[in-house]
Write a protein that holds these residues in place. Structure first.
Motif, PDB file in Angstrom:
ATOM      1  N   UNK A  97       0.849  -1.196   0.000  1.00  0.00           N
ATOM      2  CA  UNK A  97       0.000   0.000   0.000  1.00  0.00           C
ATOM      3  C   UNK A  97       0.878   1.236   0.000  1.00  0.00           C
ATOM      4  N   UNK A  98       0.506   2.230  -0.817  1.00  0.00           N
ATOM      5  CA  UNK A  98       1.128   3.552  -0.685  1.00  0.00           C
ATOM      6  C   UNK A  98       0.031   4.530  -0.248  1.00  0.00           C
ATOM      7  N   UNK A  99       0.450   5.509   0.530  1.00  0.00           N
ATOM      8  CA  UNK A  99      -0.487   6.509   1.021  1.00  0.00           C
ATOM      9  C   UNK A  99      -0.135   7.833   0.362  1.00  0.00           C
ATOM     10  N   UNK A 100      -1.091   8.397  -0.386  1.00  0.00           N
ATOM     11  CA  UNK A 100      -0.932   9.773  -0.839  1.00  0.00           C
ATOM     12  C   UNK A 100      -1.669  10.617   0.191  1.00  0.00           C
ATOM     13  N   UNK A 101      -0.909  11.264   1.069  1.00  0.00           N
ATOM     14  CA  UNK A 101      -1.513  11.970   2.205  1.00  0.00           C
ATOM     15  C   UNK A 101      -2.004  13.361   1.832  1.00  0.00           C
ATOM     16  N   UNK A 102      -1.811  13.761   0.582  1.00  0.00           N
ATOM     17  CA  UNK A 102      -2.242  15.082   0.088  1.00  0.00           C
ATOM     18  C   UNK A 102      -2.719  14.912  -1.356  1.00  0.00           C
ATOM     19  N   UNK A 157      -3.630   2.165  -3.394  1.00  0.00           N
ATOM     20  CA  UNK A 157      -3.374   3.533  -2.925  1.00  0.00           C
ATOM     21  C   UNK A 157      -4.470   4.013  -1.981  1.00  0.00           C
ATOM     22  N   UNK A 158      -4.035   4.439  -0.802  1.00  0.00           N
ATOM     23  CA  UNK A 158      -4.949   5.073   0.140  1.00  0.00           C
ATOM     24  C   UNK A 158      -4.729   6.581   0.020  1.00  0.00           C
ATOM     25  N   UNK A 159      -5.753   7.290  -0.412  1.00  0.00           N
ATOM     26  CA  UNK A 159      -5.616   8.740  -0.659  1.00  0.00           C
ATOM     27  C   UNK A 159      -6.330   9.541   0.414  1.00  0.00           C
ATOM     28  N   UNK A 160      -5.628  10.575   0.907  1.00  0.00           N
ATOM     29  CA  UNK A 160      -6.161  11.414   1.986  1.00  0.00           C
ATOM     30  C   UNK A 160      -6.186  12.860   1.520  1.00  0.00           C
ATOM     31  N   UNK A 161      -7.239  13.569   1.822  1.00  0.00           N
ATOM     32  CA  UNK A 161      -7.207  15.031   1.697  1.00  0.00           C
ATOM     33  C   UNK A 161      -8.237  15.597   2.674  1.00  0.00           C
ATOM     34  N   UNK A 162      -7.924  16.760   3.233  1.00  0.00           N
ATOM     35  CA  UNK A 162      -8.874  17.376   4.167  1.00  0.00           C
ATOM     36  C   UNK A 162      -9.876  18.249   3.417  1.00  0.00           C
ATOM     37  N   UNK A 163      -9.670  18.437   2.105  1.00  0.00           N
ATOM     38  CA  UNK A 163     -10.538  19.309   1.315  1.00  0.00           C
ATOM     39  C   UNK A 163     -11.555  18.462   0.542  1.00  0.00           C
ATOM     40  N   UNK A 164     -12.870  18.669   0.788  1.00  0.00           N
ATOM     41  CA  UNK A 164     -13.873  17.839   0.102  1.00  0.00           C
ATOM     42  C   UNK A 164     -13.826  17.966  -1.419  1.00  0.00           C
ATOM     43  N   UNK A 165     -13.492  19.153  -1.943  1.00  0.00           N
ATOM     44  CA  UNK A 165     -13.440  19.307  -3.415  1.00  0.00           C
ATOM     45  C   UNK A 165     -12.292  18.485  -4.001  1.00  0.00           C
ATOM     46  N   UNK A 208     -11.534  11.272  -6.557  1.00  0.00           N
ATOM     47  CA  UNK A 208     -12.364  10.069  -6.667  1.00  0.00           C
ATOM     48  C   UNK A 208     -12.742   9.812  -8.119  1.00  0.00           C
ATOM     49  N   UNK A 209     -13.145  10.883  -8.787  1.00  0.00           N
ATOM     50  CA  UNK A 209     -13.555  10.738 -10.204  1.00  0.00           C
ATOM     51  C   UNK A 209     -12.357  10.362 -11.067  1.00  0.00           C
ATOM     52  N   UNK A 210     -11.252  11.052 -10.838  1.00  0.00           N
ATOM     53  CA  UNK A 210     -10.078  10.801 -11.672  1.00  0.00           C
ATOM     54  C   UNK A 210      -9.558   9.375 -11.494  1.00  0.00           C
ATOM     55  N   UNK A 211      -9.648   8.857 -10.262  1.00  0.00           N
ATOM     56  CA  UNK A 211      -9.042   7.551  -9.974  1.00  0.00           C
ATOM     57  C   UNK A 211     -10.034   6.388 -10.111  1.00  0.00           C
ATOM     58  N   UNK A 212     -11.252   6.729 -10.508  1.00  0.00           N
ATOM     59  CA  UNK A 212     -12.289   5.707 -10.670  1.00  0.00           C
ATOM     60  C   UNK A 212     -11.827   4.506 -11.515  1.00  0.00           C
ATOM     61  N   UNK A 213     -11.112   4.744 -12.628  1.00  0.00           N
ATOM     62  CA  UNK A 213     -10.701   3.596 -13.452  1.00  0.00           C
ATOM     63  C   UNK A 213      -9.833   2.589 -12.705  1.00  0.00           C
ATOM     64  N   UNK A 267      -7.983   1.616  -5.142  1.00  0.00           N
ATOM     65  CA  UNK A 267      -7.936   2.957  -4.562  1.00  0.00           C
ATOM     66  C   UNK A 267      -8.994   3.132  -3.483  1.00  0.00           C
ATOM     67  N   UNK A 268      -8.630   3.796  -2.410  1.00  0.00           N
ATOM     68  CA  UNK A 268      -9.630   4.288  -1.464  1.00  0.00           C
ATOM     69  C   UNK A 268      -9.284   5.741  -1.137  1.00  0.00           C
ATOM     70  N   UNK A 269     -10.305   6.595  -1.215  1.00  0.00           N
ATOM     71  CA  UNK A 269     -10.114   8.024  -0.924  1.00  0.00           C
ATOM     72  C   UNK A 269     -10.853   8.336   0.381  1.00  0.00           C
ATOM     73  N   UNK A 270     -10.146   8.946   1.321  1.00  0.00           N
ATOM     74  CA  UNK A 270     -10.806   9.208   2.620  1.00  0.00           C
ATOM     75  C   UNK A 270     -10.590  10.638   3.102  1.00  0.00           C
ATOM     76  N   UNK A 271     -11.497  11.035   3.987  1.00  0.00           N
ATOM     77  CA  UNK A 271     -11.468  12.355   4.625  1.00  0.00           C
ATOM     78  C   UNK A 271     -10.649  12.237   5.911  1.00  0.00           C
ATOM     79  N   UNK A 272      -9.488  12.862   5.920  1.00  0.00           N
ATOM     80  CA  UNK A 272      -8.644  12.856   7.130  1.00  0.00           C
ATOM     81  C   UNK A 272      -7.583  13.930   6.955  1.00  0.00           C
ATOM     82  N   UNK A 273      -6.830  14.186   8.013  1.00  0.00           N
ATOM     83  CA  UNK A 273      -5.641  15.011   7.854  1.00  0.00           C
ATOM     84  C   UNK A 273      -4.434  14.094   8.025  1.00  0.00           C
ATOM     85  N   UNK A 274      -3.272  14.540   7.550  1.00  0.00           N
ATOM     86  CA  UNK A 274      -2.124  13.637   7.671  1.00  0.00           C
ATOM     87  C   UNK A 274      -1.615  13.553   9.109  1.00  0.00           C
TER      88      UNK A 274
END
Ligand code: SAM
Length: 352
Positions: free
Chosen positions: A65-70, A89-97, A103-108, A113-120
Protein backbone atom coordinates in the motif's frame (compact mmCIF):
# COMPACT_ATOMS: atom_id res chain seq x y z
CA UNK A 1 -1.20 32.10 -9.98
CA UNK A 2 2.52 32.53 -10.03
CA UNK A 3 3.44 33.03 -13.66
CA UNK A 4 2.51 33.36 -17.24
CA UNK A 5 2.52 29.73 -18.36
CA UNK A 6 0.05 28.51 -15.75
CA UNK A 7 -2.06 31.67 -15.92
CA UNK A 8 -2.54 30.85 -19.57
CA UNK A 9 -3.47 27.20 -18.90
CA UNK A 10 -6.00 28.27 -16.29
CA UNK A 11 -7.55 30.96 -18.45
CA UNK A 12 -8.12 28.62 -21.36
CA UNK A 13 -9.81 26.03 -19.13
CA UNK A 14 -11.52 28.15 -16.50
CA UNK A 15 -14.98 27.19 -17.69
CA UNK A 16 -14.36 23.54 -16.73
CA UNK A 17 -15.47 22.83 -13.18
CA UNK A 18 -14.75 19.76 -11.07
CA UNK A 19 -18.13 18.49 -12.22
CA UNK A 20 -17.08 18.66 -15.82
CA UNK A 21 -13.93 16.67 -15.07
CA UNK A 22 -16.27 13.91 -13.94
CA UNK A 23 -18.55 14.26 -16.94
CA UNK A 24 -15.65 14.12 -19.37
CA UNK A 25 -14.24 11.09 -17.53
CA UNK A 26 -17.43 9.12 -17.82
CA UNK A 27 -18.11 9.82 -21.51
CA UNK A 28 -16.85 6.85 -23.51
CA UNK A 29 -15.34 6.46 -26.00
CA UNK A 30 -13.37 9.70 -25.67
CA UNK A 31 -12.77 11.76 -28.78
CA UNK A 32 -9.39 13.45 -29.16
CA UNK A 33 -10.89 16.79 -28.23
CA UNK A 34 -12.54 15.46 -25.09
CA UNK A 35 -9.25 13.82 -24.07
CA UNK A 36 -7.65 17.24 -24.50
CA UNK A 37 -10.42 18.84 -22.48
CA UNK A 38 -9.99 16.26 -19.74
CA UNK A 39 -6.24 16.85 -19.57
CA UNK A 40 -6.79 20.61 -19.53
CA UNK A 41 -9.34 20.32 -16.73
CA UNK A 42 -6.95 18.18 -14.71
CA UNK A 43 -4.12 20.61 -15.28
CA UNK A 44 -6.39 23.47 -14.22
CA UNK A 45 -7.05 21.67 -10.93
CA UNK A 46 -3.37 21.08 -10.20
CA UNK A 47 -0.28 20.10 -12.20
CA UNK A 48 1.72 17.59 -10.12
CA UNK A 49 5.18 18.86 -9.23
CA UNK A 50 8.41 16.82 -9.61
CA UNK A 51 6.32 13.90 -10.84
CA UNK A 52 9.08 11.77 -12.35
CA UNK A 53 11.33 12.35 -9.32
CA UNK A 54 8.51 11.25 -6.99
CA UNK A 55 7.91 8.14 -9.12
CA UNK A 56 11.60 7.23 -9.13
CA UNK A 57 11.49 6.75 -5.35
CA UNK A 58 8.25 4.75 -5.36
CA UNK A 59 8.85 2.36 -8.27
CA UNK A 60 11.36 0.37 -6.23
CA UNK A 61 9.14 -0.14 -3.17
CA UNK A 62 7.46 -3.42 -4.15
CA UNK A 63 3.87 -4.57 -3.74
CA UNK A 64 1.76 -3.22 -0.91
CA UNK A 65 0.00 0.00 0.00
CA UNK A 66 1.13 3.55 -0.68
CA UNK A 67 -0.49 6.51 1.02
CA UNK A 68 -0.93 9.77 -0.84
CA UNK A 69 -1.51 11.97 2.21
CA UNK A 70 -2.24 15.08 0.09
CA UNK A 71 -4.33 13.91 -2.86
CA UNK A 72 -5.19 17.34 -4.32
CA UNK A 73 -6.26 16.75 -7.91
CA UNK A 74 -4.96 13.16 -7.83
CA UNK A 75 -2.12 13.79 -10.29
CA UNK A 76 0.65 12.12 -8.28
CA UNK A 77 -1.77 9.40 -7.21
CA UNK A 78 -2.70 8.53 -10.77
CA UNK A 79 0.94 8.50 -11.85
CA UNK A 80 1.76 6.10 -9.00
CA UNK A 81 -1.13 3.76 -9.82
CA UNK A 82 -0.20 3.74 -13.48
CA UNK A 83 3.51 3.14 -12.90
CA UNK A 84 3.31 0.52 -10.14
CA UNK A 85 0.65 -2.13 -10.89
CA UNK A 86 1.38 -4.00 -7.63
CA UNK A 87 0.35 -1.22 -5.27
CA UNK A 88 -2.96 -0.12 -3.84
CA UNK A 89 -3.37 3.53 -2.93
CA UNK A 90 -4.95 5.07 0.14
CA UNK A 91 -5.62 8.74 -0.66
CA UNK A 92 -6.16 11.41 1.99
CA UNK A 93 -7.21 15.03 1.70
CA UNK A 94 -8.87 17.38 4.17
CA UNK A 95 -10.54 19.31 1.32
CA UNK A 96 -13.87 17.84 0.10
CA UNK A 97 -13.44 19.31 -3.41
CA UNK A 98 -10.03 17.63 -3.76
CA UNK A 99 -11.46 14.28 -2.62
CA UNK A 100 -14.32 14.56 -5.09
CA UNK A 101 -12.03 15.45 -8.01
CA UNK A 102 -9.61 12.65 -7.12
CA UNK A 103 -12.36 10.07 -6.67
CA UNK A 104 -13.55 10.74 -10.20
CA UNK A 105 -10.08 10.80 -11.67
CA UNK A 106 -9.04 7.55 -9.97
CA UNK A 107 -12.29 5.71 -10.67
CA UNK A 108 -10.70 3.60 -13.45
CA UNK A 109 -8.39 2.03 -10.84
CA UNK A 110 -11.39 0.52 -9.01
CA UNK A 111 -10.63 -1.42 -5.84
CA UNK A 112 -6.96 -0.46 -5.92
CA UNK A 113 -7.94 2.96 -4.56
CA UNK A 114 -9.63 4.29 -1.46
CA UNK A 115 -10.11 8.02 -0.92
CA UNK A 116 -10.81 9.21 2.62
CA UNK A 117 -11.47 12.36 4.63
CA UNK A 118 -8.64 12.86 7.13
CA UNK A 119 -5.64 15.01 7.85
CA UNK A 120 -2.12 13.64 7.67
CA UNK A 121 -1.67 14.35 11.38
CA UNK A 122 -4.23 11.52 11.84
CA UNK A 123 -2.17 8.93 9.92
CA UNK A 124 -1.82 6.53 12.86
CA UNK A 125 -5.61 6.45 13.39
CA UNK A 126 -6.11 6.16 9.65
CA UNK A 127 -4.01 3.00 9.56
CA UNK A 128 -6.28 1.42 12.17
CA UNK A 129 -9.51 2.82 10.76
CA UNK A 130 -8.76 1.60 7.23
CA UNK A 131 -7.53 -1.85 8.31
CA UNK A 132 -10.01 -3.52 5.93
CA UNK A 133 -8.31 -1.79 2.97
CA UNK A 134 -4.71 -2.11 4.14
CA UNK A 135 -5.11 -5.64 5.52
CA UNK A 136 -1.81 -7.40 6.09
CA UNK A 137 -0.12 -5.45 3.27
CA UNK A 138 2.96 -3.42 4.18
CA UNK A 139 2.79 0.38 3.90
CA UNK A 140 5.51 0.85 1.29
CA UNK A 141 5.48 4.57 0.81
CA UNK A 142 3.92 7.85 1.92
CA UNK A 143 3.77 11.03 -0.14
CA UNK A 144 3.20 14.46 1.41
CA UNK A 145 2.96 17.22 -1.20
CA UNK A 146 2.40 20.10 1.19
CA UNK A 147 0.48 23.36 1.02
CA UNK A 148 -2.46 24.20 -1.21
CA UNK A 149 -3.37 23.09 -4.72
CA UNK A 150 -3.68 25.43 -7.69
CA UNK A 151 -7.43 24.80 -7.54
CA UNK A 152 -7.62 26.09 -3.97
CA UNK A 153 -5.45 29.10 -4.81
CA UNK A 154 -7.41 30.01 -7.91
CA UNK A 155 -10.93 29.39 -6.67
CA UNK A 156 -12.08 32.91 -5.89
CA UNK A 157 -14.69 31.77 -3.35
CA UNK A 158 -12.21 30.25 -0.91
CA UNK A 159 -10.34 33.40 0.10
CA UNK A 160 -6.86 32.10 -0.83
CA UNK A 161 -6.60 34.12 -4.04
CA UNK A 162 -4.99 37.54 -4.23
CA UNK A 163 -6.75 38.15 -7.53
CA UNK A 164 -10.39 37.80 -6.56
CA UNK A 165 -12.28 39.77 -3.93
CA UNK A 166 -13.91 37.27 -1.58
CA UNK A 167 -14.63 36.71 2.10
CA UNK A 168 -11.46 35.69 3.96
CA UNK A 169 -12.11 32.02 4.59
CA UNK A 170 -8.86 30.15 3.75
CA UNK A 171 -9.91 26.86 5.35
CA UNK A 172 -8.86 23.81 3.34
CA UNK A 173 -11.74 21.98 5.02
CA UNK A 174 -14.53 24.57 5.11
CA UNK A 175 -16.64 22.37 7.40
CA UNK A 176 -14.40 22.77 10.41
CA UNK A 177 -12.22 25.28 12.26
CA UNK A 178 -12.24 29.07 12.23
CA UNK A 179 -12.08 31.11 9.03
CA UNK A 180 -9.38 33.73 8.41
CA UNK A 181 -11.74 36.69 8.91
CA UNK A 182 -12.61 35.42 12.41
CA UNK A 183 -8.93 34.83 13.20
CA UNK A 184 -8.13 38.38 12.07
CA UNK A 185 -11.03 39.74 14.14
CA UNK A 186 -9.56 38.21 17.29
CA UNK A 187 -5.78 38.09 16.95
CA UNK A 188 -3.64 40.50 19.00
CA UNK A 189 -1.05 42.66 17.31
CA UNK A 190 2.04 41.02 18.85
CA UNK A 191 0.97 37.48 17.92
CA UNK A 192 0.29 38.63 14.37
CA UNK A 193 3.65 40.42 14.17
CA UNK A 194 5.45 37.25 15.32
CA UNK A 195 3.53 35.13 12.80
CA UNK A 196 4.36 37.51 9.93
CA UNK A 197 8.01 37.65 10.98
CA UNK A 198 8.19 33.83 10.91
CA UNK A 199 6.87 33.98 7.36
CA UNK A 200 9.57 36.34 6.16
CA UNK A 201 7.91 39.75 6.41
CA UNK A 202 11.06 41.04 8.17
CA UNK A 203 11.16 44.77 8.81
CA UNK A 204 7.54 45.36 7.79
CA UNK A 205 6.02 42.69 10.05
CA UNK A 206 5.22 45.23 12.80
CA UNK A 207 3.67 47.81 10.46
CA UNK A 208 1.57 45.20 8.62
CA UNK A 209 0.35 43.70 11.91
CA UNK A 210 -0.64 47.16 13.19
CA UNK A 211 -2.44 48.00 9.95
CA UNK A 212 -4.38 44.70 9.97
CA UNK A 213 -5.34 44.99 13.63
CA UNK A 214 -6.53 48.58 13.09
CA UNK A 215 -8.67 47.66 10.07
CA UNK A 216 -9.62 44.03 10.86
CA UNK A 217 -10.22 43.22 7.14
CA UNK A 218 -12.96 40.71 6.25
CA UNK A 219 -12.23 40.26 2.53
CA UNK A 220 -9.17 39.47 0.42
CA UNK A 221 -9.05 42.94 -1.13
CA UNK A 222 -9.41 44.63 2.27
CA UNK A 223 -6.47 42.54 3.50
CA UNK A 224 -4.39 43.50 0.46
CA UNK A 225 -5.26 47.15 1.08
CA UNK A 226 -4.14 46.88 4.74
CA UNK A 227 -0.75 45.54 3.58
CA UNK A 228 -0.30 47.94 0.66
CA UNK A 229 -0.88 50.97 2.90
CA UNK A 230 2.25 50.29 4.95
CA UNK A 231 4.73 48.75 2.49
CA UNK A 232 6.08 51.49 0.22
CA UNK A 233 6.38 50.47 -3.46
CA UNK A 234 10.16 50.93 -3.35
CA UNK A 235 10.42 48.21 -0.68
CA UNK A 236 8.19 45.62 -2.34
CA UNK A 237 9.79 42.34 -3.34
CA UNK A 238 9.20 40.34 -6.51
CA UNK A 239 5.66 38.98 -6.60
CA UNK A 240 2.59 40.39 -4.86
CA UNK A 241 3.19 42.57 -1.83
CA UNK A 242 0.65 40.60 0.26
CA UNK A 243 1.77 37.05 -0.70
CA UNK A 244 3.58 36.35 2.58
CA UNK A 245 0.77 37.79 4.68
CA UNK A 246 -1.74 35.53 2.90
CA UNK A 247 0.55 32.55 3.35
CA UNK A 248 1.09 33.26 7.06
CA UNK A 249 -2.66 33.53 7.71
CA UNK A 250 -3.38 30.38 5.69
CA UNK A 251 -0.80 28.45 7.74
CA UNK A 252 -2.40 29.69 10.97
CA UNK A 253 -5.99 29.04 9.89
CA UNK A 254 -5.17 25.46 8.85
CA UNK A 255 -2.83 24.78 11.78
CA UNK A 256 -0.20 23.78 9.23
CA UNK A 257 2.78 23.96 11.62
CA UNK A 258 1.20 21.39 13.96
CA UNK A 259 -0.06 19.31 11.02
CA UNK A 260 3.42 19.09 9.51
CA UNK A 261 5.25 18.02 12.69
CA UNK A 262 2.53 15.54 13.68
CA UNK A 263 2.16 14.28 10.11
CA UNK A 264 5.88 13.59 9.71
CA UNK A 265 6.08 11.80 13.07
CA UNK A 266 2.98 9.74 12.27
CA UNK A 267 4.23 8.91 8.77
CA UNK A 268 7.50 7.56 10.16
CA UNK A 269 5.54 5.35 12.58
CA UNK A 270 3.09 4.08 9.97
CA UNK A 271 5.68 3.16 7.30
CA UNK A 272 6.88 -0.42 7.21
CA UNK A 273 10.51 -1.48 6.93
CA UNK A 274 12.14 -0.22 3.69
CA UNK A 275 9.21 2.11 3.04
CA UNK A 276 9.91 5.58 1.67
CA UNK A 277 8.63 8.94 2.87
CA UNK A 278 8.67 11.60 0.13
CA UNK A 279 7.87 15.18 1.16
CA UNK A 280 7.58 18.25 -1.07
CA UNK A 281 7.66 21.63 0.71
CA UNK A 282 6.99 25.04 -0.82
CA UNK A 283 8.47 27.55 1.58
CA UNK A 284 11.71 27.65 3.51
CA UNK A 285 10.18 27.38 7.00
CA UNK A 286 8.29 24.26 5.97
CA UNK A 287 11.36 22.72 4.32
CA UNK A 288 13.47 23.42 7.43
CA UNK A 289 11.02 21.45 9.58
CA UNK A 290 11.09 18.52 7.13
CA UNK A 291 14.89 18.58 7.03
CA UNK A 292 15.22 18.71 10.84
CA UNK A 293 12.65 16.00 11.55
CA UNK A 294 14.26 13.62 9.03
CA UNK A 295 17.77 14.39 10.35
CA UNK A 296 16.63 13.70 13.92
CA UNK A 297 15.01 10.40 12.88
CA UNK A 298 18.22 9.46 11.05
CA UNK A 299 20.51 10.26 13.99
CA UNK A 300 18.16 9.06 16.72
CA UNK A 301 19.57 11.91 18.78
CA UNK A 302 23.07 10.39 18.53
CA UNK A 303 25.88 12.92 19.00
CA UNK A 304 28.78 10.44 18.90
CA UNK A 305 31.92 11.68 17.06
CA UNK A 306 31.88 10.54 13.43
CA UNK A 307 35.32 8.91 13.87
CA UNK A 308 33.94 6.63 16.60
CA UNK A 309 30.74 5.61 14.87
CA UNK A 310 27.62 5.39 17.01
CA UNK A 311 28.35 3.90 20.42
CA UNK A 312 25.47 5.44 22.35
CA UNK A 313 22.79 2.94 21.33
CA UNK A 314 20.62 5.53 19.58
CA UNK A 315 18.03 4.10 17.20
CA UNK A 316 18.64 5.32 13.65
CA UNK A 317 15.11 4.93 12.26
CA UNK A 318 15.62 6.22 8.72
CA UNK A 319 18.31 6.89 6.20
CA UNK A 320 18.04 10.23 4.48
CA UNK A 321 18.24 9.39 0.80
CA UNK A 322 19.79 12.68 -0.34
CA UNK A 323 21.44 15.24 1.92
CA UNK A 324 20.20 18.25 -0.06
CA UNK A 325 16.68 18.94 -1.22
CA UNK A 326 15.82 18.15 -4.83
CA UNK A 327 14.43 20.98 -6.96
CA UNK A 328 12.53 21.24 -10.23
CA UNK A 329 14.53 21.55 -13.45
CA UNK A 330 14.43 24.86 -15.35
CA UNK A 331 12.33 23.07 -17.93
CA UNK A 332 9.70 22.08 -15.38
CA UNK A 333 9.69 25.58 -13.87
CA UNK A 334 9.05 27.01 -17.34
CA UNK A 335 6.13 24.60 -17.85
CA UNK A 336 4.76 24.91 -14.32
CA UNK A 337 5.89 28.01 -12.39
CA UNK A 338 4.40 26.61 -9.18
CA UNK A 339 7.29 24.12 -9.11
CA UNK A 340 9.83 26.94 -8.67
CA UNK A 341 9.71 26.87 -4.88
CA UNK A 342 9.35 23.08 -4.49
CA UNK A 343 11.89 21.24 -2.30
CA UNK A 344 11.70 17.45 -2.29
CA UNK A 345 13.21 15.33 0.51
CA UNK A 346 13.21 11.56 0.89
CA UNK A 347 13.90 9.16 3.73
CA UNK A 348 13.80 5.35 3.85
CA UNK A 349 12.76 3.52 6.99
CA UNK A 350 15.56 1.20 8.11
CA UNK A 351 14.13 -0.26 11.31
CA UNK A 352 10.70 -1.91 11.66
C1 SAM B 1 -0.10 20.65 -3.29
S1 SAM B 1 -1.67 19.93 -3.17
C2 SAM B 1 -1.39 18.26 -3.64
C3 SAM B 1 -1.45 18.06 -5.12
C4 SAM B 1 -1.38 16.62 -5.55
N1 SAM B 1 -0.11 16.02 -5.23
C5 SAM B 1 -1.70 16.46 -7.02
O1 SAM B 1 -0.90 15.83 -7.76
O2 SAM B 1 -2.73 16.95 -7.48
C6 SAM B 1 -1.87 19.78 -1.45
C7 SAM B 1 -3.18 19.13 -1.03
O3 SAM B 1 -3.00 18.68 0.31
C8 SAM B 1 -4.14 18.95 1.07
N2 SAM B 1 -3.69 19.11 2.45
C9 SAM B 1 -2.94 20.10 2.95
N3 SAM B 1 -2.70 19.89 4.24
C10 SAM B 1 -3.29 18.71 4.56
C11 SAM B 1 -3.37 17.94 5.76
N4 SAM B 1 -2.79 18.35 6.88
N5 SAM B 1 -4.03 16.78 5.71
C12 SAM B 1 -4.63 16.34 4.55
N6 SAM B 1 -4.60 17.05 3.40
C13 SAM B 1 -3.93 18.21 3.41
C14 SAM B 1 -4.72 20.21 0.47
O4 SAM B 1 -6.12 20.28 0.72
C15 SAM B 1 -4.39 20.05 -1.01
O5 SAM B 1 -5.45 19.47 -1.72
Amino acid sequence: MRGAVFECAVRTTCSLTTDEVGRVTSSAPLSVSSVDRLQMARDAFHVPVLESEVLSYFVTVGDGVVVDATLGGGGHAEALLRAIPGVRLLGIDRDPEAREASRRRLEPYGSRVRVIDATFADLRDVREREADFIGAAPVRGILMDLGVSSHQLDDGRRGFSLRVDAPLDMRMDPSTGIDAASVIAQIDEESLRALLARHGEGRFARAIAASIVTRRPRTTFELIDAVERVVPPAHRRRGHVATRTFQALRVLVNDEEFQLREGLAAALDVLDLDGVLVVIAYHSGEDRVVKDVLAEAASGGCRCPVELGCVCGAVHRVSVVKASAMMASPDEVARNPRSRSARLRVARKIVP
